[in-house]
Design a protein around this motif. Structure first.
Motif, PDB file in Angstrom:
ATOM      1  N   PRO A 170       0.818  -1.220   0.000  1.00 43.83           N
ATOM      2  CA  PRO A 170       0.000   0.000   0.000  1.00 43.83           C
ATOM      3  C   PRO A 170       0.851   1.268   0.000  1.00 43.83           C
ATOM      4  CG  PRO A 170      -0.024  -1.045   2.166  1.00 43.83           C
ATOM      5  CD  PRO A 170       0.666  -2.002   1.248  1.00 43.83           C
ATOM      6  N   ASP A 171       0.459   2.222  -0.826  1.00 38.66           N
ATOM      7  CA  ASP A 171       1.200   3.477  -0.907  1.00 38.66           C
ATOM      8  C   ASP A 171       1.243   4.218   0.424  1.00 38.66           C
ATOM      9  OD1 ASP A 171       1.511   2.927  -3.580  1.00 38.66           O
ATOM     10  OD2 ASP A 171       0.920   4.929  -4.253  1.00 38.66           O
ATOM     11  N   ALA A 172       0.228   4.015   1.260  1.00 42.68           N
ATOM     12  CA  ALA A 172       0.189   4.716   2.542  1.00 42.68           C
ATOM     13  C   ALA A 172       1.360   4.339   3.447  1.00 42.68           C
ATOM     14  CB  ALA A 172      -1.121   4.439   3.259  1.00 42.68           C
ATOM     15  N   LEU A 173       2.007   3.210   3.171  1.00 45.27           N
ATOM     16  CA  LEU A 173       3.173   2.816   3.964  1.00 45.27           C
ATOM     17  C   LEU A 173       4.465   3.386   3.403  1.00 45.27           C
ATOM     18  CD1 LEU A 173       2.424  -0.946   4.775  1.00 45.27           C
ATOM     19  CD2 LEU A 173       2.057   1.065   6.207  1.00 45.27           C
ATOM     20  N   LEU A 174       4.380   4.139   2.302  1.00 41.39           N
ATOM     21  CA  LEU A 174       5.579   4.670   1.668  1.00 41.39           C
ATOM     22  C   LEU A 174       5.922   6.075   2.141  1.00 41.39           C
ATOM     23  CD1 LEU A 174       4.914   3.564  -2.027  1.00 41.39           C
ATOM     24  CD2 LEU A 174       6.480   2.502  -0.394  1.00 41.39           C
ATOM     25  N   ASP A 175       5.081   6.687   2.985  1.00 46.66           N
ATOM     26  CA  ASP A 175       5.262   8.096   3.311  1.00 46.66           C
ATOM     27  C   ASP A 175       6.557   8.383   4.050  1.00 46.66           C
ATOM     28  OD1 ASP A 175       4.443   6.815   5.584  1.00 46.66           O
ATOM     29  OD2 ASP A 175       2.893   8.264   6.141  1.00 46.66           O
ATOM     30  N   VAL A 176       7.076   7.423   4.823  1.00 45.18           N
ATOM     31  CA  VAL A 176       8.355   7.653   5.496  1.00 45.18           C
ATOM     32  C   VAL A 176       9.328   6.536   5.164  1.00 45.18           C
ATOM     33  CG1 VAL A 176       7.366   8.932   7.423  1.00 45.18           C
ATOM     34  CG2 VAL A 176       7.554   6.448   7.593  1.00 45.18           C
ATOM     35  N   ALA A 177       9.041   5.795   4.093  1.00 50.85           N
ATOM     36  CA  ALA A 177       9.899   4.664   3.753  1.00 50.85           C
ATOM     37  C   ALA A 177      11.215   5.147   3.158  1.00 50.85           C
ATOM     38  CB  ALA A 177       9.189   3.759   2.753  1.00 50.85           C
ATOM     39  N   ASP A 178      12.300   4.440   3.550  1.00 48.00           N
ATOM     40  CA  ASP A 178      13.635   4.715   3.040  1.00 48.00           C
ATOM     41  C   ASP A 178      14.152   6.087   3.467  1.00 48.00           C
ATOM     42  OD1 ASP A 178      13.723   2.297   1.807  1.00 48.00           O
ATOM     43  OD2 ASP A 178      13.450   3.068  -0.222  1.00 48.00           O
ATOM     44  N   SER A 179      15.284   6.090   4.156  1.00 47.84           N
ATOM     45  CA  SER A 179      15.979   7.338   4.397  1.00 47.84           C
ATOM     46  C   SER A 179      16.602   7.779   3.073  1.00 47.84           C
ATOM     47  CB  SER A 179      17.059   7.131   5.464  1.00 47.84           C
ATOM     48  OG  SER A 179      16.481   6.739   6.682  1.00 47.84           O
ATOM     49  N   GLU A 180      17.213   8.955   3.072  1.00 48.35           N
ATOM     50  CA  GLU A 180      17.841   9.437   1.847  1.00 48.35           C
ATOM     51  C   GLU A 180      18.824   8.386   1.343  1.00 48.35           C
ATOM     52  OE1 GLU A 180      17.780  12.175  -0.242  1.00 48.35           O
ATOM     53  OE2 GLU A 180      15.840  12.424   0.719  1.00 48.35           O
ATOM     54  N   PRO A 181      18.686   7.957   0.060  1.00 50.25           N
ATOM     55  CA  PRO A 181      19.609   6.951  -0.456  1.00 50.25           C
ATOM     56  C   PRO A 181      21.015   7.497  -0.554  1.00 50.25           C
ATOM     57  CG  PRO A 181      18.262   7.840  -2.226  1.00 50.25           C
ATOM     58  CD  PRO A 181      17.698   8.378  -0.949  1.00 50.25           C
ATOM     59  N   GLY A 182      21.980   6.606  -0.419  1.00 51.86           N
ATOM     60  CA  GLY A 182      23.366   7.017  -0.519  1.00 51.86           C
ATOM     61  C   GLY A 182      23.752   7.345  -1.951  1.00 51.86           C
ATOM     62  N   PRO A 183      24.992   7.819  -2.162  1.00 52.91           N
ATOM     63  CA  PRO A 183      25.426   8.249  -3.500  1.00 52.91           C
ATOM     64  C   PRO A 183      25.500   7.107  -4.504  1.00 52.91           C
ATOM     65  CG  PRO A 183      27.268   8.236  -1.951  1.00 52.91           C
ATOM     66  CD  PRO A 183      26.037   8.030  -1.141  1.00 52.91           C
ATOM     67  N   GLU A 184      25.507   5.857  -4.045  1.00 53.11           N
ATOM     68  CA  GLU A 184      25.596   4.724  -4.963  1.00 53.11           C
ATOM     69  C   GLU A 184      24.252   4.371  -5.597  1.00 53.11           C
ATOM     70  OE1 GLU A 184      28.439   3.478  -5.693  1.00 53.11           O
ATOM     71  OE2 GLU A 184      29.686   4.351  -4.118  1.00 53.11           O
ATOM     72  N   ALA A 185      23.161   4.955  -5.119  1.00 55.24           N
ATOM     73  CA  ALA A 185      21.830   4.567  -5.590  1.00 55.24           C
ATOM     74  C   ALA A 185      21.647   4.924  -7.063  1.00 55.24           C
ATOM     75  CB  ALA A 185      20.756   5.245  -4.749  1.00 55.24           C
ATOM     76  N   ARG A 186      21.019   3.991  -7.819  1.00 57.64           N
ATOM     77  CA  ARG A 186      20.744   4.203  -9.239  1.00 57.64           C
ATOM     78  C   ARG A 186      19.247   4.241  -9.520  1.00 57.64           C
ATOM     79  NH1 ARG A 186      22.243   0.003 -12.577  1.00 57.64           N
ATOM     80  NH2 ARG A 186      22.929   1.289 -14.315  1.00 57.64           N
ATOM     81  N   TYR A 187      18.432   3.698  -8.620  1.00 64.22           N
ATOM     82  CA  TYR A 187      17.001   3.607  -8.838  1.00 64.22           C
ATOM     83  C   TYR A 187      16.271   4.630  -7.990  1.00 64.22           C
ATOM     84  CZ  TYR A 187      17.597  -0.844 -11.287  1.00 64.22           C
ATOM     85  OH  TYR A 187      17.960  -1.820 -12.177  1.00 64.22           O
ATOM     86  N   HIS A 188      15.232   5.242  -8.560  1.00 62.88           N
ATOM     87  CA  HIS A 188      14.344   6.096  -7.782  1.00 62.88           C
ATOM     88  C   HIS A 188      13.552   5.243  -6.800  1.00 62.88           C
ATOM     89  CE1 HIS A 188      14.863   9.741 -10.277  1.00 62.88           C
ATOM     90  NE2 HIS A 188      14.989   8.901 -11.274  1.00 62.88           N
ATOM     91  N   ALA A 189      13.239   5.803  -5.650  1.00 62.12           N
ATOM     92  CA  ALA A 189      12.492   5.048  -4.642  1.00 62.12           C
ATOM     93  C   ALA A 189      11.137   4.604  -5.175  1.00 62.12           C
ATOM     94  CB  ALA A 189      12.318   5.896  -3.378  1.00 62.12           C
TER      95      ALA A 189
END
Length: 304
Positions: free
Chosen positions: A94-113
């Motif tokens: 559910p999208d409602a669980l995404l509101d605080v999901a994942d801290s800021e991704p590190g510099p290695e991240a390639r995919y959007h949250a």
């Protein structure tokens, strides 16, 4: 006193990406929190608390056994499927669980949250070997360094590099995530109108040429407008005159509908919209009242 609660939601999403099932993710999260509380005295601070928790969660997921649910018996005789899917344990998030999901991704991240929780991405992860899945999620989604991932997986950086290369080759290059748009809202509205009216031709007119329909936990998959139309005609005839109500919601960042037939829960429909057409329909056969607790307790109606 160390507070682990702020990490609960992002760890749940991590476990979901790894396992593809919200039920299994909740179980893995529970095991992670128990293991973390038990191990706090031995936490020496050589890494951040967040990194340490992700190491525990990742290994809980690697040790988890995927629950392949029993194949449901349909109330009607469906047409022969185009193919039989393998990821029958897939569940919506559910999208409602995404509101605080994942801290800021590190510099290695390639995919959007957002992209990294879409159904197609989650399904693709399930087809990778588990350690490749872990490596790709930790490096390309969450942005942990190769050194950190090697420590999490108790292996060397060279092995991490090799697993990441193989996983990237399988999944291909990242793309821009889909975002809600007037075109998406319009095709979603037209789909709901045609689907509730039993207008199979109206639904088919909204499909792309390569559209497909899947129905976890059933393995049946139908590819192409003709195959989808054949299935919809059979299922629509089975429903008959009983009223179908679709309640708008969102799951995996995609438009969705909670279904009720004659007042009874009848699954969850998640649409993949490409441009002004529907490219995939995923019909989760478990109704909203029997999906995992996190989904049941959240109201996620679309804004008017």
């Amino acid at each position: 006193m160390v507070d682990l609660e702020p990490y609960r939601r992002e760890l749940l999403l991590h476990c979901y990406r790894m396992l593809g099932s919200l039920t299994d993710a909740e179980d893995a999260l529970q095991e992670t929190m128990v293991a973390a509380w038990r191990g706090l005295e031995g936490f020496e601070g050589r890494s951040s608390l967040r990194t340490w928790l992700y190491r525990i969660a990742t290994n809980q997921c690697l040790n988890a056994r995927r629950r392949r649910p029993p194949e449901p018996v349909p109330p009607f005789t469906p047409p022969e499927p185009t193919r039989r899917g393998e990821v029958t344990w897939l569940q919506p998030y559910p999208d409602a669980l995404l509101d605080v999901a994942d801290s800021e991704p590190g510099p290695e991240a390639r995919y959007h949250a957002r992209e990294a929780v879409e159904l197609a991405f989650v399904v693709a992860l399930q087809h990778l070997p588990p350690r490749q899945t872990a490596t790709l999620v930790l490096r390309d989604v969450l942005g942990f360094s190769a050194t950190e991932v090697a420590a999490m997986l108790d292996t060397g950086e060279t092995a991490v590099k090799g697993m990441l290369q193989r996983a990237r080759a399988t999944l291909g290059s990242p793309r821009e995530p889909r975002r809600s748009s007037p075109a998406e809202e319009e095709v979603t509205r037209r789909f709901a109108e045609s689907f509730t009216a039993g207008d199979v031709d109206g639904v088919v007119a909204l499909l792309t040429d390569d559209a497909w329909l899947a129905m976890p936990p059933a393995p049946h998959e139908y590819v192409g407008p003709a195959a989808i139309a054949e299935f919809l005609r059979v299922s629509t005839a089975w429903r008959g005159e009983r009223p179908l109500v679709l309640t708008p919601t969102r799951a995996n960042t995609q438009p969705a509908f909670a279904c009720r037939i004659d007042g009874n829960p009848a699954g969850l429909l998640v649409l993949t919209v490409t441009g002004d057409r529907v490219s995939a329909i995923t019909r989760f056969l478990d109704g909203p009242l029997t999906l995992p607790q996190q989904l049941r307790l959240v109201s996620v109606r679309s804004p008017k």
